[in-house]
Enzyme design. Structure first.
Site, PDB file in Angstrom:
ATOM      1  N   GLY A  78       0.252 -20.136  18.704  1.00 31.99           N
ATOM      2  CA  GLY A  78      -0.798 -20.863  19.289  1.00 31.99           C
ATOM      3  C   GLY A  78      -0.861 -20.619  20.740  1.00 31.99           C
TER       4      GLY A  78
ATOM      5  N   LYS B  70      -9.634  -2.322   1.689  1.00 38.27           N
ATOM      6  CA  LYS B  70      -9.427  -1.323   2.638  1.00 38.27           C
ATOM      7  C   LYS B  70     -10.185  -0.053   2.236  1.00 38.27           C
ATOM      8  CE  LYS B  70      -7.113  -3.847   5.196  1.00 38.27           C
ATOM      9  NZ  LYS B  70      -5.616  -4.045   5.218  1.00 38.27           N
TER      10      LYS B  70
ATOM     11  N   SER C 203      -1.101  -3.597  10.568  1.00 36.75           N
ATOM     12  CA  SER C 203      -0.831  -4.302   9.149  1.00 36.75           C
ATOM     13  C   SER C 203       0.288  -5.190   9.519  1.00 36.75           C
ATOM     14  CB  SER C 203      -0.831  -3.436   7.987  1.00 36.75           C
ATOM     15  OG  SER C 203      -1.827  -2.726   7.642  1.00 36.75           O
TER      16      SER C 203
ATOM     17  N   HIS D 154     -10.516  -2.249  11.446  1.00 39.81           N
ATOM     18  CA  HIS D 154      -9.296  -3.127  11.128  1.00 39.81           C
ATOM     19  C   HIS D 154      -9.315  -4.307  11.940  1.00 39.81           C
ATOM     20  CE1 HIS D 154      -4.987  -3.469   9.436  1.00 39.81           C
ATOM     21  NE2 HIS D 154      -5.711  -4.207   8.677  1.00 39.81           N
TER      22      HIS D 154
ATOM     23  N   ASP E   2      -9.345  -9.586   8.926  1.00 41.89           N
ATOM     24  CA  ASP E   2      -8.807  -8.241   8.730  1.00 41.89           C
ATOM     25  C   ASP E   2      -9.913  -7.184   8.968  1.00 41.89           C
ATOM     26  OD1 ASP E   2      -6.204  -7.123   7.646  1.00 41.89           O
ATOM     27  OD2 ASP E   2      -7.723  -6.488   6.026  1.00 41.89           O
TER      28      ASP E   2
ATOM     29  N   ARG F 277       0.831  -1.131  -0.026  1.00 42.11           N
ATOM     30  CA  ARG F 277       0.239  -0.015   0.160  1.00 42.11           C
ATOM     31  C   ARG F 277       0.926   1.178   0.063  1.00 42.11           C
ATOM     32  NH1 ARG F 277      -1.825   0.694   4.405  1.00 42.11           N
ATOM     33  NH2 ARG F 277      -0.925  -1.008   5.531  1.00 42.11           N
TER      34      ARG F 277
ATOM     35  N   CYS G 157       0.775  -7.399  12.111  1.00 45.11           N
ATOM     36  CA  CYS G 157       0.809  -7.488  13.170  1.00 45.11           C
ATOM     37  C   CYS G 157       0.148  -8.647  14.148  1.00 45.11           C
ATOM     38  CB  CYS G 157       0.662  -6.329  14.167  1.00 45.11           C
ATOM     39  SG  CYS G 157       1.650  -4.963  13.991  1.00 45.11           S
TER      40      CYS G 157
ATOM     41  N   ARG H 144       2.471 -12.275  -0.507  1.00 43.76           N
ATOM     42  CA  ARG H 144       0.925 -12.514   0.082  1.00 43.76           C
ATOM     43  C   ARG H 144       0.302 -13.667  -0.663  1.00 43.76           C
ATOM     44  NH1 ARG H 144      -1.384  -8.995   3.972  1.00 43.76           N
ATOM     45  NH2 ARG H 144       0.118  -7.260   4.544  1.00 43.76           N
TER      46      ARG H 144
ATOM     47  N   TYR I  21      -1.792  -3.568  -6.807  1.00 42.18           N
ATOM     48  CA  TYR I  21      -1.321  -4.382  -5.505  1.00 42.18           C
ATOM     49  C   TYR I  21      -2.439  -4.258  -4.618  1.00 42.18           C
ATOM     50  CZ  TYR I  21       1.454  -6.884  -2.443  1.00 42.18           C
ATOM     51  OH  TYR I  21       1.912  -7.943  -1.559  1.00 42.18           O
ATOM     52  N   GLY I  22      -2.762  -5.386  -3.755  1.00 43.60           N
ATOM     53  CA  GLY I  22      -3.551  -5.384  -2.868  1.00 43.60           C
ATOM     54  C   GLY I  22      -4.317  -4.491  -2.477  1.00 43.60           C
TER      55      GLY I  22
ATOM     56  N   THR J 261      -4.224 -12.224  11.076  1.00 37.07           N
ATOM     57  CA  THR J 261      -4.539 -13.617  10.333  1.00 37.07           C
ATOM     58  C   THR J 261      -3.984 -14.938  11.197  1.00 37.07           C
ATOM     59  OG1 THR J 261      -4.269 -12.525   8.275  1.00 37.07           O
ATOM     60  CG2 THR J 261      -4.213 -14.876   8.249  1.00 37.07           C
TER      61      THR J 261
HETATM   62  P1  GTP Z   1      -2.268  -7.759   7.351  1.00 38.18           P
HETATM   63  O1  GTP Z   1      -2.741  -8.752   6.403  1.00 38.18           O
HETATM   64  O2  GTP Z   1      -0.880  -6.791   7.091  1.00 38.18           O
HETATM   65  O3  GTP Z   1      -3.452  -6.832   7.966  1.00 38.18           O
HETATM   66  O4  GTP Z   1      -1.262  -8.505   8.778  1.00 38.18           O
HETATM   67  P2  GTP Z   1      -1.727  -9.272   9.983  1.00 38.18           P
HETATM   68  O5  GTP Z   1      -2.329  -8.392  11.030  1.00 38.18           O
HETATM   69  O6  GTP Z   1      -3.125 -10.354   9.586  1.00 38.18           O
HETATM   70  O7  GTP Z   1      -0.635  -9.999  10.563  1.00 38.18           O
HETATM   71  P3  GTP Z   1      -0.103 -11.680  10.118  1.00 38.18           P
HETATM   72  O8  GTP Z   1      -1.105 -12.493  11.039  1.00 38.18           O
HETATM   73  O9  GTP Z   1      -0.032 -12.127   8.852  1.00 38.18           O
HETATM   74  O10 GTP Z   1       1.324 -11.614  10.668  1.00 38.18           O
HETATM   75  C1  GTP Z   1       2.275 -10.880  10.214  1.00 38.18           C
HETATM   76  C2  GTP Z   1       3.511 -11.206  10.648  1.00 38.18           C
HETATM   77  O11 GTP Z   1       3.759 -11.496  12.278  1.00 38.18           O
HETATM   78  C3  GTP Z   1       3.855 -12.864  10.179  1.00 38.18           C
HETATM   79  O12 GTP Z   1       5.075 -12.793   9.548  1.00 38.18           O
HETATM   80  C4  GTP Z   1       3.641 -13.557  11.225  1.00 38.18           C
HETATM   81  O13 GTP Z   1       4.349 -14.934  11.220  1.00 38.18           O
HETATM   82  C5  GTP Z   1       4.147 -12.829  12.403  1.00 38.18           C
HETATM   83  N1  GTP Z   1       3.229 -13.175  13.798  1.00 38.18           N
HETATM   84  C6  GTP Z   1       1.810 -13.322  13.838  1.00 38.18           C
HETATM   85  N2  GTP Z   1       1.603 -13.526  15.060  1.00 38.18           N
HETATM   86  C7  GTP Z   1       2.894 -13.529  15.727  1.00 38.18           C
HETATM   87  C8  GTP Z   1       2.967 -13.687  17.318  1.00 38.18           C
HETATM   88  O14 GTP Z   1       2.352 -13.985  18.049  1.00 38.18           O
HETATM   89  N3  GTP Z   1       4.283 -13.736  17.625  1.00 38.18           N
HETATM   90  C9  GTP Z   1       5.526 -13.464  16.693  1.00 38.18           C
HETATM   91  N4  GTP Z   1       6.597 -13.257  17.116  1.00 38.18           N
HETATM   92  N5  GTP Z   1       5.186 -13.049  15.444  1.00 38.18           N
HETATM   93  C10 GTP Z   1       3.831 -13.273  14.839  1.00 38.18           C
HETATM   94  C1  SPV Z   2      -2.857  -4.521   5.226  1.00 41.77           C
HETATM   95  O1  SPV Z   2      -1.924  -3.834   4.624  1.00 41.77           O
HETATM   96  O2  SPV Z   2      -3.423  -4.171   6.339  1.00 41.77           O
HETATM   97  C2  SPV Z   2      -3.184  -5.685   4.471  1.00 41.77           C
HETATM   98  C3  SPV Z   2      -2.973  -5.910   3.143  1.00 41.77           C
HETATM   99  O3  SPV Z   2      -4.339  -6.344   4.939  1.00 41.77           O
HETATM  100  S1  SPV Z   2      -3.739  -4.770   1.946  1.00 41.77           S
HETATM  101  O4  SPV Z   2      -4.786  -5.497   1.407  1.00 41.77           O
HETATM  102  O5  SPV Z   2      -2.641  -4.251   0.969  1.00 41.77           O
HETATM  103  O6  SPV Z   2      -4.115  -3.746   2.644  1.00 41.77           O
HETATM  104 MN    MN Z   3      -4.896  -5.564   7.139  1.00 39.91          MN
END
Ligand code: GTP
Ligand code: SPV
Ligand code: MN
Length: 591
Positions: free
Chosen positions: A500, A217, A259, A237, A286, A80, A261, A375, A208-209, A264
């Site tokens: 987990g 978004k 994002s 979000h 999301d 983004r 963090c 992604r 992109y995305g 997922t």
């Molecule tokens: P967006 O799709 O950008 O909104 O991201 P998201 O908030 O869904 O984050 P996602 O679950 O994809 O995790 C982002 C990164 O953080 C990945 O590389 C994960 O492996 C890592 N991650 C997720 N949960 C944890 C956690 O509990 N601890 C640590 N150390 N890393 C984590």
């Molecule tokens: C984010 O950046 O929070 C995402 C990916 O979930 S995007 O669809 O590019 O916004």
């Molecule tokens: Mn997101």
């Protein structure tokens, strides 16, 4: 001179405003063909074949990854672009200091110029889509017009789109207008522009995305947050997850993390050892749209129907659900490949990359093999833990709202806000280290209230007032919490195992919601007492747990001062109640 092409739109929809808008866009962009998306599987197959033919997609190893393809985006178009994203309201104050702004007329002139004849020689796709279950009163529809078959394929996997959505749009009589073209992919001619007062989005120059999949978004957060404010609901979000305890009771949590963090991952969590009789159900990963029902219960739906998830870090240990889910019928964007053409990314514990995300031979010398913001796109139906209630028109009741960020210091593993107003302050005070999800520097702490900094479609001051107003409408609002999975020790290692094991923290949250467990009352809120968090069977020493739950008064006073300055920058749009709440916390920290 342009040859004059006549576009016949009468056979496609009876809805006049839609017919007229598609006609106007065609006149402006001059495509060779117009394709109205039906949303059929056959249509998806044809698009995939077409993209395999022209190199937009590459086939991955079909023995190990059946139905999986790789898309390599333009190397300048990988995330983004917040600095090129605009919210164009008539009055600049309505967009607020949290958004980039241009006068609507000026923005339209600029975009008219970009879009003029930009689809010549190409097909224009018209994608009717529905955000939310097709039969839900909370769902809202839109139409995205795009010249990108990659966008169509992603929208097919991630939204309810095509004929069924068009039928709902014709019933509703209204829809959000989203116009998109990949243009020349010139980073200097790239604009993601929102006109919330006209329920319109115009996005040019990126494929992109979040820049290009306009249902996500742009519509479901920026435009929807604006609509939600005037209609009395919330577009956030947030992931939505159901946690079923051994007794069989299920609590639903809505969690806002910035994002990359962990949304997922938390939404798809697999219970760790010792928690085999717990179940975790994914509603969304999301975005959450939340409404108060007649009884004052906050209920959430997920407007999406698929995932655009971060690939790096996904493996059998961290997220086995996701790992299995993306072994079939998945579009990968910007991952590396192995010698036998399997997708590869940092954190994948098998295979090794031979080509990086750009397609160059990988020698390990020039950064990661997969792009840090690579992604996967996959339908939610492939998630083995997809909740049966994901299609429920009325959504699920939310017990807890959880805010979080990526903070290597300061923020403890978990704490609870005293009440709703304090919870709004906790949300407004969220800060997090920046990630690769947006272009720009990574790892810098920035304020990201409610994880909505890039997505709130109006003035944050008005947004916090809107959040606060829920306390006047219900006396059974969710409890509010803050978590931080990312605290590190002096050597930079994560103190908390995460993934987990985060279920242990959710368990405490649920026990607090159910009034089953006490807490330590501190100036910043309620924290678990020693022994309240279950750390049996994991490698977290008493000392580490103390560190994870420690609150350094000096550091927190500085933080609260920073938050105060940030809030004050919203001037008279800042709701006074938030200022009062802030003063209360500051005094408590000084006492
Ligand atoms: P967006 O799709 O950008 O909104 O991201 P998201 O908030 O869904 O984050 P996602 O679950 O994809 O995790 C982002 C990164 O953080 C990945 O590389 C994960 O492996 C890592 N991650 C997720 N949960 C944890 C956690 O509990 N601890 C640590 N150390 N890393 C984590
Ligand atoms: C984010 O950046 O929070 C995402 C990916 O979930 S995007 O669809 O590019 O916004
Ligand atoms: Mn997101």
């Amino acid at each position: 001179m342009l040859s004059h092409r006549v576009y016949d739109l009468t056979v496609t929809t009876q809805l006049k405003p839609l017919q007229e808008w598609v006609g106007e866009v065609a006149e402006l962009t001059r495509p060779d063909r117009i394709h109205w998306c039906s949303g059929s599987e056959q249509e998806y197959r044809q698009l995939i074949d077409q993209m395999l033919g022209d190199g937009t997609l590459l086939e991955l190893n079909q023995q190990h990854y059946p139905g999986c393809y790789l898309h390599r985006s333009d190397p300048t178009d990988v995330a983004r672009v917040e600095h090129l994203t605009f919210v164009c309201t008539e009055d600049e104050e309505d967009a607020g200091p949290n958004n980039n702004w241009k006068p609507p007329e000026e923005a339209k002139r600029m975009l008219q110029d970009c879009f003029s004849a930009c689809m010549r020689g190409r097909t224009m796709y018209v994608i009717p889509y529905c955000m939310g279950p097709l039969e839900s009163p909370y769902a809202r529809c839109g139409v995205e017009i795009t010249d990108s078959p990659y966008v169509v394929a992603n929208m097919y996997l991630m939204t309810r789109m095509g004929d069924a959505a068009l039928a709902r749009i014709e019933r509703d009589g209204n829809f959000v207008k989203g116009l998109h073209s990949t243009g020349e992919l010139d980073p200097d001619r790239r604009y993601i522009v929102h006109f919330p007062e006209e329920l319109t989005i115009m996005s040019y120059g990126s494929g992109y995305g979040g820049n290009a999949l306009l249902g996500k978004k742009c519509h479901a957060l920026r435009i929807a947050s604006y609509q939600a404010r005037s209609e009395g609901w919330l577009a956030e979000h947030m992931l939505i997850v159901g946690v079923q305890s051994p007794g069989g009771e299920t609590h639903y949590l809505a969690c806002a993390f910035p994002s990359q963090c962990g949304k997922t991952n938390l939404a798809m969590l697999i219970p760790p050892e010792g928690y085999e009789d717990w179940k975790v159900w994914t509603l969304g990963d999301d975005i959450a749209w939340m409404h108060l029902d007649a009884a004052g219960q906050l209920r959430a739906i997920n407007p999406e129907a698929g995932y655009f998830g971060v690939v790096p870090g996904t493996n059998r240990k961290t997220n086995p659900n996701a790992y299995d889910m993306i072994e079939a019928d998945t579009i990968f964007t910007n991952v590396a490949v192995t010698a036998d053409n399997q997708p590869w990314w940092e954190g994948k514990d098998t295979g090794e990359p031979v080509l990086d995300w750009v397609g160059n031979p990988y020698d390990g010398a020039n950064g990661p093999a997969a792009h840090p913001n690579s992604r996967f796109t996959v339908s939610a139906k492939q998630n083995p833990c997809y909740s049966e209630l994901a299609d429920a028109p009325e959504g699920v009741p939310i017990s807890a709202v959880v805010f979080g960020g990526r903070r290597s210091e300061l923020a403890p593993l978990v704490f609870q806000a005293r009440d709703w107003a304090h919870g709004v302050l906790v949300g407004a005070g969220v800060a997090s280290e920046t990630t690769a999800a947006a272009t720009g520097q990574v790892g810098v702490v920035r304020r990201d209230p409610m994880a909505m900094k890039p997505f709130c479609g109006y003035n944050y001051g008005d947004y916090w007032a809107h959040w606060l107003s829920f306390a006047n409408r219900s006396d059974r609002l969710p409890k509010v919490f803050h978590v931080n999975w990312f605290r590190r020790d002096g050597d930079g290692r994560f103190l908390w195992p995460g993934f987990g094991e985060n279920l242990r923290v959710l368990r405490w949250i649920i026990d607090r919601c159910a009034g089953r467990i006490g807490a330590d009352e501190r100036p910043i809120g309620y924290l678990p007492r020693p022994g309240d968090l279950d750390v049996n069977g994991i490698d977290v020493s008493d000392d580490t747990l103390n560190q994870l739950l420690s609150v350094d008064s000096g550091q927190w006073r500085d933080e609260v001062d920073e938050i105060g300055k940030y809030l004050a920058s919203f001037g008279d749009r800042l709701p006074p109640e938030l200022g009062t709440e802030h003063d209360r916390i500051r005094r408590a920290l000084e006492a």
